[in-house]
Write a protein that holds these residues in place. Sequence first.
Motif, PDB file in Angstrom:
ATOM      1  N   HIS A  43       0.810  -1.224   0.000  1.00 50.00           N
ATOM      2  CA  HIS A  43       0.000   0.000   0.000  1.00 50.00           C
ATOM      3  C   HIS A  43       0.847   1.279   0.000  1.00 50.00           C
TER       4      HIS A  43
ATOM      5  N   GLU B 162       1.320   8.083   7.892  1.00 47.97           N
ATOM      6  CA  GLU B 162      -0.073   8.464   8.141  1.00 47.97           C
ATOM      7  C   GLU B 162      -0.653   9.297   7.003  1.00 47.97           C
TER       8      GLU B 162
ATOM      9  N   SER C 136      -1.459   6.244   4.081  1.00 52.15           N
ATOM     10  CA  SER C 136      -1.874   4.853   4.310  1.00 52.15           C
ATOM     11  C   SER C 136      -2.841   4.787   5.479  1.00 52.15           C
ATOM     12  N   GLN C 137      -3.417   3.604   5.668  1.00 48.08           N
ATOM     13  CA  GLN C 137      -4.374   3.356   6.737  1.00 48.08           C
ATOM     14  C   GLN C 137      -3.872   2.230   7.637  1.00 48.08           C
ATOM     15  N   PRO C 138      -4.398   2.133   8.857  1.00 44.89           N
ATOM     16  CA  PRO C 138      -4.023   1.023   9.736  1.00 44.89           C
ATOM     17  C   PRO C 138      -4.227  -0.326   9.062  1.00 44.89           C
ATOM     18  N   ASP C 139      -3.328  -1.240   9.357  1.00 47.34           N
ATOM     19  CA  ASP C 139      -3.321  -2.614   8.870  1.00 47.34           C
ATOM     20  C   ASP C 139      -2.894  -2.732   7.414  1.00 47.34           C
ATOM     21  N   GLN C 140      -2.592  -1.626   6.750  1.00 46.71           N
ATOM     22  CA  GLN C 140      -2.049  -1.722   5.398  1.00 46.71           C
ATOM     23  C   GLN C 140      -0.550  -2.031   5.462  1.00 46.71           C
TER      24      GLN C 140
ATOM     25  N   VAL D  89       3.363  -1.439   4.615  1.00 47.30           N
ATOM     26  CA  VAL D  89       4.370  -0.432   4.308  1.00 47.30           C
ATOM     27  C   VAL D  89       5.679  -1.154   3.993  1.00 47.30           C
TER      28      VAL D  89
ATOM     29  N   ALA E 206       6.052   2.302  11.316  1.00 51.03           N
ATOM     30  CA  ALA E 206       4.888   1.582  10.815  1.00 51.03           C
ATOM     31  C   ALA E 206       4.228   0.760  11.911  1.00 51.03           C
TER      32      ALA E 206
ATOM     33  N   ARG F  93       0.520  -0.473  11.308  1.00 47.95           N
ATOM     34  CA  ARG F  93       0.669  -0.922   9.929  1.00 47.95           C
ATOM     35  C   ARG F  93       1.546  -2.168   9.911  1.00 47.95           C
ATOM     36  N   ARG F  94       1.286  -3.044   8.965  1.00 45.78           N
ATOM     37  CA  ARG F  94       2.206  -4.142   8.713  1.00 45.78           C
ATOM     38  C   ARG F  94       3.392  -3.592   7.919  1.00 45.78           C
TER      39      ARG F  94
END
Length: 306
Positions: free
Chosen positions: A30, A251, A254-258, A260, A274, A279-280
Amino acid sequence: MQPHPDPRKGEIVEGDCIAELNRLESEFVHLIVSDIPYGIAADHWDVLHDNTNSALLGSSPAQQNAGAIFKNRGKPINGWSEADRQIPLQYQQWVGNWAGQWFRVLKPGASAFVFAGRRFSHRCICAMEDAGFSLKDMLAWERPRAAHRAQRLSEVFRRRGDIRSADKWNGWKLGNLRPTFEPILWFVKPYTIGATLADNMLHHGVGAYNDAAFSRYCDKSENVLRIGNAPGEGGLHPTQKPVRLMQALIELASQPDQIVLDPFAGSGTTAVAAALLNRRFIAIEQDASYVKIARKRLENELPSLI
């Protein structure tokens, strides 16, 4: 193609970035945030051309006496030979070796933030555009500290005993202005779903930017970032960046759990940022000593995530 291993939160991968990128599925990532080598011979890993000269990595007599900050710099550009003048093109070719893989693994509409040196950033832009990216913007990170050494021209003549020339050129210097900012190149992969970025956001979850989140790091919604180091931060890598700086970029796009990706992870700052933002991450680094540092950082700062 098999998907890249995807642990509960992320992983630090030791290896060559091109080989590791080959393991990723297309349109898997992402966001890319990476502080790539600048190609200015700041260290052995930053020598990305095939010619050598008497000023490479501090081998000239003048550089031996210049101190740790400056001794690794190459010759000034006004002293370049014909071989030296091939260095910018060779840097562009080096970027081109992996830019296409970045393009392939990113989702349509996704962003790539690239820290690039002022001298060769235009070469990075050309290579990324050749790979299919569009340059969205050039951000400026205003560094809290910037080492500077510019020799006074009058002193050069004074040491020669040429007082007339010393007086004539009083106030002139040899070198550059203080380097108070570093470029952050913002690239985007063209989107293909629907006719608008709004459609792309619904389908891929990327393409727009989170102004509300970005405002927590910067006073204004502008392309100059004034984010310094936290107390005690630094010293793990010669080009280490603040965690909050990487958080602001993550931030922003991207969004949480996307997922990087950082293909030039160094000491793992992008990975730490991340993980702190839920984020992953996939962080790739070929130097085993920095891989060890990055993994240790995650163990110390985020023990529940490892």
